[in-house]
Write a protein that holds these residues in place. Structure first.
Motif, PDB file in Angstrom:
ATOM      1  N   MET A  48      52.049  47.533  53.907  1.00 24.03           N
ATOM      2  CA  MET A  48      53.014  46.653  53.239  1.00 24.03           C
ATOM      3  C   MET A  48      53.859  45.881  54.252  1.00 24.03           C
ATOM      4  O   MET A  48      54.209  44.735  54.040  1.00 24.03           O
ATOM      5  CB  MET A  48      53.899  47.460  52.294  1.00 24.03           C
ATOM      6  N   ALA A  49      54.163  46.545  55.376  1.00 22.78           N
ATOM      7  CA  ALA A  49      54.949  45.851  56.401  1.00 22.78           C
ATOM      8  C   ALA A  49      54.142  44.704  57.000  1.00 22.78           C
ATOM      9  O   ALA A  49      54.687  43.663  57.363  1.00 22.78           O
ATOM     10  CB  ALA A  49      55.368  46.835  57.491  1.00 22.78           C
ATOM     11  N   PHE A  71      58.599  52.784  57.647  1.00 23.26           N
ATOM     12  CA  PHE A  71      59.694  53.745  57.549  1.00 23.26           C
ATOM     13  C   PHE A  71      59.231  55.161  57.880  1.00 23.26           C
ATOM     14  O   PHE A  71      58.097  55.539  57.578  1.00 23.26           O
ATOM     15  CB  PHE A  71      60.283  53.720  56.132  1.00 23.26           C
ATOM     16  N   THR A 104      63.403  39.934  57.810  1.00 22.11           N
ATOM     17  CA  THR A 104      61.980  39.951  57.457  1.00 22.11           C
ATOM     18  C   THR A 104      61.439  38.534  57.436  1.00 22.11           C
ATOM     19  O   THR A 104      60.348  38.259  57.925  1.00 22.11           O
ATOM     20  CB  THR A 104      61.784  40.586  56.066  1.00 22.11           C
ATOM     21  N   ALA A 133      54.001  43.081  47.499  1.00 24.45           N
ATOM     22  CA  ALA A 133      54.247  42.613  48.862  1.00 24.45           C
ATOM     23  C   ALA A 133      53.621  41.238  49.096  1.00 24.45           C
ATOM     24  O   ALA A 133      54.267  40.334  49.633  1.00 24.45           O
ATOM     25  CB  ALA A 133      53.700  43.630  49.866  1.00 24.45           C
ATOM     26  N   ARG A 185      58.984  46.119  59.327  1.00 20.41           N
ATOM     27  CA  ARG A 185      59.019  47.506  59.765  1.00 20.41           C
ATOM     28  C   ARG A 185      58.361  48.422  58.753  1.00 20.41           C
ATOM     29  O   ARG A 185      58.219  48.089  57.578  1.00 20.41           O
ATOM     30  CB  ARG A 185      60.461  47.968  59.957  1.00 20.41           C
ATOM     31  N   ASP A 187      52.522  52.323  53.600  1.00 22.73           N
ATOM     32  CA  ASP A 187      53.818  51.853  54.075  1.00 22.73           C
ATOM     33  C   ASP A 187      53.635  50.830  55.209  1.00 22.73           C
ATOM     34  O   ASP A 187      54.281  49.785  55.230  1.00 22.73           O
ATOM     35  CB  ASP A 187      54.634  53.062  54.560  1.00 22.73           C
TER      36      ASP A 187
END
Ligand SMILES: Nc1ncnc2c1ncn2[C@@H]1O[C@H](COP(=O)(O)OP(=O)(O)OP(=O)(O)O)[C@@H](O)[C@H]1O
Ligand SMILES: [Mg+2]
Lengths: 242, 306
Positions: free
Chosen positions: A148-149, A85, A77, A103, A83, A145
């Motif tokens: 946050m990536a 999920f 990261t 994050a 990534r 999700d």
């Protein structure tokens, strides 16, 4: 242009199952690539190997000139590879805003609160800001999700089925938000997807997996009409149709 | 309820009691605050989903480190003893934590218990440390200032109130910061924390050391309050008491450990006086009631009122 990611000769077995058998794949910088394949084809396994969650039995993965095999998800990261999920990985008891604050804080954003609020706005998550992530509708969970990536401002973003479990009319909205967030920033995007309408709309290149192998790779129209792909991925009864 | 004003008001009230409250009350409160400090550390661990059944290790270490300094080292100065107890416990936590920060759930709980039992065994076996009887400590100075005969315990108690005020406030700030949020995030989803680029191990390790230091400080204050140390401080029932108090109070607020510790000590005093044989049973029933009706601990009552 040089590739940002190069996977060479990747192999991974789980007992008798071969989840990766000689996968070779290079991603051009700034490209948007879709990975398709039936259930169990090895798509998630590929993402897991690239991001350090699984170690390949054999093979090499280079990202931006660095070898990834042997590094942890955290280290990867930090190199600029993020990534999402297949099953959203959220902080269930924390609110949506707190999820983003965590994050942003880890990414050491300048102004954490403002950065989180900007993301809420950008991903239309504002109405859910105070709601615990464990109590969100599926589409919103998926969006959070992905959001946050993106916080780490990755150079390469891997999305594992960003629109699965979401109503058909919501799928495009989610993809529009995600692609809008990375547009113009030179981010390379690889997304795993089962919906071929989404694939042909957003991907510039399609890679088809079957049984741990790449069976087709190229422009969307060509790959989606290839006989092997129609038979093994899309599940058409090619012979009957012919 | 606003935490900081409530903390300030409660501290002022406790401090006001110091000069004139009867000896037994000063003793009860001092012991409760000492244990509350240990439980404050447990609260930090529990925020990340970890329950240590062995905080007696650091409580005992803090108590013995402080007492030894006075008894053997000839440095019978309360301020030095407090520092020694805290640092001694923190140093051991920094070592033990290297291993424990890798474990979760029952393994974390049982390993922490195992380490505390080792200390207990060592203390019981060591005749130079008084074996099961322990030894007494007499302290006549505080930061170089001689203490008036008979006023020592009141001074120590006042010092513990100030320590509680400072540390509860600091922990409240810390839990409200990025660190506290990441700690809660770890409880929910370690994988995601790693995928965001943070080291779960490092956060758990640091929290473990802080919890150990708080327990060591509590142990030092307890040694000063009681004027005596014995291996019981490191025994598993003592560790169990800390977990009990933590669950009684809940982990929602930094004030909860102290509120619960005071209630716990008061109930124990009353029970000892009037019904010495039903104390354990009363504890069991209280624990049952909390888990069934107030799973967030007594603190949820305080919040409901506000
Ligand atoms: N950790 C694991 N242990 C054992 N088998 C596994 C593991 N992970 C994946 N597999 C197996 O490897 C194969 C590939 O799985 P993978 O999850 O990569 O498929 P996928 O293409 O992502 O499928 P889906 O579309 O259902 O998400 C499957 O047969 C799966 O059962
Ligand atoms: Mg998958």
């Amino acid at each position: 242009m040089s590739a940002i990611l190069e996977a060479d000769d990747l192999h991974k077995r789980f007992g008798a199952v071969s989840a990766a058998a000689d996968i070779n794949l290079a991603l051009a910088r700034g490209s948007v690539v879709s990975v398709i394949g039936a259930n169990g084809a090895g798509k998630t396994t590929f993402l897991n190997m690239v991001t350090g969650y699984l170690r390949p039995d054999h093979g090499r993965i280079r990202f931006d000139g660095q070898e990834l095999v042997g590094r942890t998800p955290r280290q990867i990261t930090r190199l600029g590879l993020a990534r999402s999920f297949q099953i959203p990985q959220l902080f269930q008891t924390l609110s949506v805003r707190e999820n983003l604050l965590v994050a942003e804080g880890i990414a050491a954003a300048e102004r954490v609160e403002e950065a989180a609020d900007a993301l809420l706005e950008r991903f239309s998550l504002g109405p859910y800001a105070a709601r615990p992530a464990g109590l969100l509708p599926e589409g919103v969970r998926k969006l959070l999700d992905v959001a946050m990536a993106l916080v780490a401002q990755p150079k390469l973003l891997l999305l594992d089925e960003p629109t699965s479990g979401v109503a058909a009319d919501e799928k495009f909205a989610i993809m529009d938000l995600v692609m809008g967030a990375v547009r113009g920033q030179g981010v390379t995007v690889l997304f795993v997807e089962h919906d071929m309408d989404i694939v042909s709309r957003y991907a510039g290149r399609v890679v088809a997996f079957y049984d741990g192998r790449v069976i087709a790779d190229g422009a969307p129209a060509a790959v989606l009409s290839a006989e092997e792909v129609r038979r093994y991925v899309i599940g058409e009864d090619v012979r009957a149709a012919a | 309820m606003r935490t900081v004003p409530a903390l300030a008001a409660a501290s002022a009230a406790l401090l006001a009691l110091a000069p004139w409250a009867p000896q037994w009350l000063v003793f009860l409160l001092a012991l409760a605050l000492a244990k509350g400090l240990v439980v404050l550390g447990l609260l930090l661990l529990m925020r990340a989903g970890l329950v240590s059944f062995g905080q007696g290790l650091y409580f005992g270490l803090g108590a013995y480190a402080a007492a030894l300094l006075a008894h053997r080292g000839g440095l019978a100065d309360a301020a030095l003893m407090i520092v020694a107890g805290t640092l001694g416990a923190a140093a051991v936590a920094a070592l033990v934590g290297l291993l424990l920060a890798r474990y979760r759930e029952i393994f974390f709980g049982m390993l922490s218990l195992a380490f505390s039992m080792i200390l207990y065994g060592l203390l019981v076996k060591s005749s130079t440390l008084g074996s099961t009887d322990g030894f007494s400590v007499h302290v006549r100075h505080f930061a170089g200032v001689p203490l008036a005969e008979g006023a020592e315990r009141r001074i120590f108690y006042a010092a513990s109130v100030l320590a509680v005020l400072a540390l509860a406030w600091a922990l409240h700030r810390w839990l409200g910061s990025h660190w506290g949020r990441v700690t809660a995030a770890i409880r929910d989803n370690e994988l995601r924390v790693e995928y965001l680029g943070a080291s779960v191990y490092r956060v758990v390790y640091v929290n473990y050391i802080v919890a150990g230091a708080l327990a060591g400080l509590g142990g030092a204050f307890a040694a000063l309050a009681v004027g005596h140390v014995d291996p019981e401080t490191a025994y598993w029932t003592t560790s169990g008491e800390f977990v009990f108090i933590a669950i009684l109070g809940g982990t929602g607020n930094v004030l909860a450990p102290f509120l619960a510790a005071i209630i716990f000590e008061a109930l124990r005093t009353v029970a000892n006086q009037y019904a010495p044989n039903v104390w354990q049973m009363a504890l069991g029933v209280a624990m049952l009631a909390i888990i069934l009706f107030l799973p967030g601990g007594l603190w949820t009552l305080a919040r409901r009122k506000a």
